[in-house]
Design a protein around this motif. Structure first.
Motif, PDB file in Angstrom:
ATOM      1  N   ALA A  20       0.833  -1.200   0.000  1.00 40.83           N
ATOM      2  CA  ALA A  20       0.000   0.000   0.000  1.00 40.83           C
ATOM      3  C   ALA A  20       0.866   1.247   0.000  1.00 40.83           C
ATOM      4  O   ALA A  20       0.579   2.222  -0.713  1.00 40.83           O
ATOM      5  N   ASN A  21       1.934   1.250   0.789  1.00 37.29           N
ATOM      6  CA  ASN A  21       2.837   2.405   0.818  1.00 37.29           C
ATOM      7  C   ASN A  21       3.479   2.632  -0.539  1.00 37.29           C
ATOM      8  O   ASN A  21       3.646   3.777  -0.980  1.00 37.29           O
ATOM      9  N   GLU A  22       3.860   1.534  -1.202  1.00 40.00           N
ATOM     10  CA  GLU A  22       4.454   1.657  -2.537  1.00 40.00           C
ATOM     11  C   GLU A  22       3.428   2.227  -3.521  1.00 40.00           C
ATOM     12  O   GLU A  22       3.761   3.086  -4.343  1.00 40.00           O
ATOM     13  N   MET A  23       2.171   1.766  -3.425  1.00 46.88           N
ATOM     14  CA  MET A  23       1.130   2.256  -4.316  1.00 46.88           C
ATOM     15  C   MET A  23       0.924   3.755  -4.131  1.00 46.88           C
ATOM     16  O   MET A  23       0.815   4.513  -5.092  1.00 46.88           O
ATOM     17  N   VAL A  24       0.865   4.183  -2.862  1.00 39.44           N
ATOM     18  CA  VAL A  24       0.673   5.610  -2.567  1.00 39.44           C
ATOM     19  C   VAL A  24       1.818   6.419  -3.140  1.00 39.44           C
ATOM     20  O   VAL A  24       1.616   7.472  -3.758  1.00 39.44           O
ATOM     21  N   ARG A  73     -10.453  18.981  -8.746  1.00 39.02           N
ATOM     22  CA  ARG A  73     -10.483  19.101  -7.293  1.00 39.02           C
ATOM     23  C   ARG A  73     -10.708  17.742  -6.645  1.00 39.02           C
ATOM     24  O   ARG A  73     -10.095  17.414  -5.625  1.00 39.02           O
ATOM     25  N   ALA A  74     -11.614  16.947  -7.243  1.00 38.93           N
ATOM     26  CA  ALA A  74     -11.876  15.615  -6.693  1.00 38.93           C
ATOM     27  C   ALA A  74     -10.643  14.737  -6.796  1.00 38.93           C
ATOM     28  O   ALA A  74     -10.280  14.024  -5.850  1.00 38.93           O
ATOM     29  N   LEU A  75      -9.970  14.786  -7.949  1.00 39.64           N
ATOM     30  CA  LEU A  75      -8.793  13.948  -8.160  1.00 39.64           C
ATOM     31  C   LEU A  75      -7.668  14.347  -7.212  1.00 39.64           C
ATOM     32  O   LEU A  75      -7.020  13.493  -6.591  1.00 39.64           O
ATOM     33  N   VAL A  76      -7.435  15.650  -7.076  1.00 38.32           N
ATOM     34  CA  VAL A  76      -6.391  16.124  -6.170  1.00 38.32           C
ATOM     35  C   VAL A  76      -6.704  15.708  -4.735  1.00 38.32           C
ATOM     36  O   VAL A  76      -5.820  15.284  -3.980  1.00 38.32           O
ATOM     37  N   HIS A  77      -7.974  15.803  -4.344  1.00 37.77           N
ATOM     38  CA  HIS A  77      -8.349  15.429  -2.981  1.00 37.77           C
ATOM     39  C   HIS A  77      -8.090  13.945  -2.740  1.00 37.77           C
ATOM     40  O   HIS A  77      -7.566  13.571  -1.693  1.00 37.77           O
ATOM     41  N   VAL A  78      -8.439  13.113  -3.698  1.00 40.02           N
ATOM     42  CA  VAL A  78      -8.220  11.674  -3.539  1.00 40.02           C
ATOM     43  C   VAL A  78      -6.726  11.368  -3.461  1.00 40.02           C
ATOM     44  O   VAL A  78      -6.285  10.569  -2.625  1.00 40.02           O
ATOM     45  N   VAL A  79      -5.931  12.016  -4.304  1.00 44.03           N
ATOM     46  CA  VAL A  79      -4.483  11.790  -4.286  1.00 44.03           C
ATOM     47  C   VAL A  79      -3.906  12.207  -2.935  1.00 44.03           C
ATOM     48  O   VAL A  79      -3.062  11.513  -2.361  1.00 44.03           O
ATOM     49  N   GLN A  80      -4.371  13.343  -2.417  1.00 43.14           N
ATOM     50  CA  GLN A  80      -3.857  13.824  -1.138  1.00 43.14           C
ATOM     51  C   GLN A  80      -4.238  12.906   0.019  1.00 43.14           C
ATOM     52  O   GLN A  80      -3.487  12.782   0.996  1.00 43.14           O
ATOM     53  N   MET A  81      -5.402  12.255  -0.076  1.00 39.99           N
ATOM     54  CA  MET A  81      -5.925  11.466   1.036  1.00 39.99           C
ATOM     55  C   MET A  81      -5.767   9.967   0.841  1.00 39.99           C
ATOM     56  O   MET A  81      -6.290   9.186   1.625  1.00 39.99           O
ATOM     57  N   VAL A  82      -5.027   9.552  -0.192  1.00 43.38           N
ATOM     58  CA  VAL A  82      -5.001   8.136  -0.539  1.00 43.38           C
ATOM     59  C   VAL A  82      -4.415   7.276   0.578  1.00 43.38           C
ATOM     60  O   VAL A  82      -4.716   6.084   0.678  1.00 43.38           O
ATOM     61  N   ASP A  83      -3.563   7.861   1.444  1.00 40.39           N
ATOM     62  CA  ASP A  83      -3.021   7.074   2.552  1.00 40.39           C
ATOM     63  C   ASP A  83      -3.722   7.390   3.871  1.00 40.39           C
ATOM     64  O   ASP A  83      -3.189   7.090   4.939  1.00 40.39           O
TER      65      ASP A  83
END
Length: 389
Positions: A20-24, A73-83
């Motif tokens: 999971a860390n590698e994916m993030v 905005r949705a994509l950036v939010h998901v990327v920021q919160m993926v972990d």
């Protein structure tokens, strides 16, 4: 890129921590490489989506400018919160429930996944390696599963119809609109709702109720006509009594935890006063509340369009203190001067407070960043990602 291989598992298995860390790490680094081309990426995404699933075109407005910015905005939010799965999961679940109003089905998620990965692959070029493709595919499987699970688990209406029963200008660019639904919408104070108005069909706008839920189903919205805001300008200038609005399910987790044992800080800019007012109204109905400091800001005094009602609320609730903040009107007495970020951090680090921040995306970014530098713990700051046209 074909969409069919994307949804390989339902539900997807949870990756091991190391994986999971590698994916993030892969997702964040690859997204950083295409972020400068975000606007073109969004155009390419919708081009691919409408090719993979032509029937989805009718779900969107003729002018796609607003929709493209919302995707980013949705994509950036998901990327920021993926972990941060404990926060991202509820957000995606709510997003899935919200998308029920469009009639979204599984094949549409497949098409969205294919379009998203295809767009990122296009702009990454040689950087789209098998490892990057695997990471994004796994991530999208998790996202789509969370959204579909949220949609499948919701037995309430996909949307509500409401009739405009009141429209009044609070200032030259802010209007108060009251909408009454046939049955109360089950939102809690601090959440936001997506609305569609008759003058801007298929252009959904997120608005926060300015009142706690009422038995008569009346919801009060405060709307500012922002520059180039197709929906907000139409609402402020052209809304009439009797108009029918469509309203989507409630979203957001902005609320006060009465059991945290901490005092509360609230920071509101512009129409960010609306959810704060709704939360304070709810708190005022309880007999015991934490000490609450509220900073309400704007460029000029007239931007604090509803300050009088907040000040009146503080007169009848000794646990509440309201501080007005203006950036430009230095001659105004009884107000702090500077940006909200300046003034709030001037008062201290707020380490022992739960903080709620509401306003424009730029105001939220500036204020939260300054608070973190001042020493406010990140896990004690709450804000919602969608606030503007």
């Amino acid at each position: 890129m074909s969409a069919e291989p994307l949804l390989t598992e339902y539900p997807p298995s949870r990756p091991a921590p190391a994986r999971a860390n590698e994916m993030v790490s892969i997702i964040r680094s690859s997204f950083a490489e295409v972020e400068d081309d975000a606007e073109e990426l969004a155009k390419h995404f919708y081009s691919l989506l409408f090719h993979l699933a032509p029937e989805t075109r009718e779900l969107f407005p003729a002018n796609m400018v607003v929709q493209r910015s919302r995707l980013l905005r949705a994509l950036v939010h998901v990327v920021q919160m993926v972990d941060h799965p404990d926060e991202l999961g509820p957000f995606l679940s709510q997003l899935g429930r919200d998308h029920r109003k469009f009639g979204v089905v599984t094949k549409h998620y497949n098409a969205v996944g294919g379009a998203l990965l295809g767009a990122i692959a296009h702009f990454l070029g040689p950087g789209w390696t098998p490892r990057v493709q695997t990471a994004w595919t796994e991530a999208f499987n998790v996202v789509s599963h969370a959204m579909r699970a949220g949609a499948d688990g919701d037995t309430g209406p996909a949307c509500w119809l409401g009739r405009v029963v009141g429209h009044r200008r609070l200032s030259w660019d802010v209007a108060m609109v009251q909408v009454q639904t046939g049955q109360p919408i089950p939102y809690h104070a601090g959440q936001y709702l997506s609305v569609e108005t008759p003058r801007r069909p298929r252009l959904w706008r997120y608005l926060s109720p300015a009142n706690a839920p009422r038995e008569d189903g009346i919801i009060e919205f405060h709307v500012r006509a922002v520059h180039n805001g197709w929906v907000s300008r139409a609402i402020v200038a052209h809304t009439e009594r009797g108009d029918t609005w469509r309203i989507g399910p409630p979203m957001g987790r902005l609320t006060v935890d009465p059991d945290s044992g901490r005092d509360v800080l609230m920071v509101a800019g512009g129409t960010g006063m609306a959810p704060i007012k709704a939360i304070l109204e709810t708190m005022a109905q309880r007999s015991d509340n934490p000490r609450t400091e509220v900073f309400v800001g704007g460029r000029r005094w007239e931007d604090l369009y509803d300050f009088a009602s907040l000040r009146q609320l503080s007169y009848t609730n000794p646990w509440l203190n309201v501080v007005p903040v203006v950036e430009e009107d230095e001659g105004i007495s009884g107000a702090e001067h500077g940006t909200l970020a300046d003034v709030v951090t001037r008062y201290g680090a707020w380490k022992d407070h739960d903080a709620l921040v509401c306003g424009s995306p730029s105001m939220i970014r500036a204020t939260v960043s300054r608070m973190l530098v001042a020493g406010t713990p990140l896990d004690q700051i709450r804000y919602d990602p969608f606030t503007m046209d």
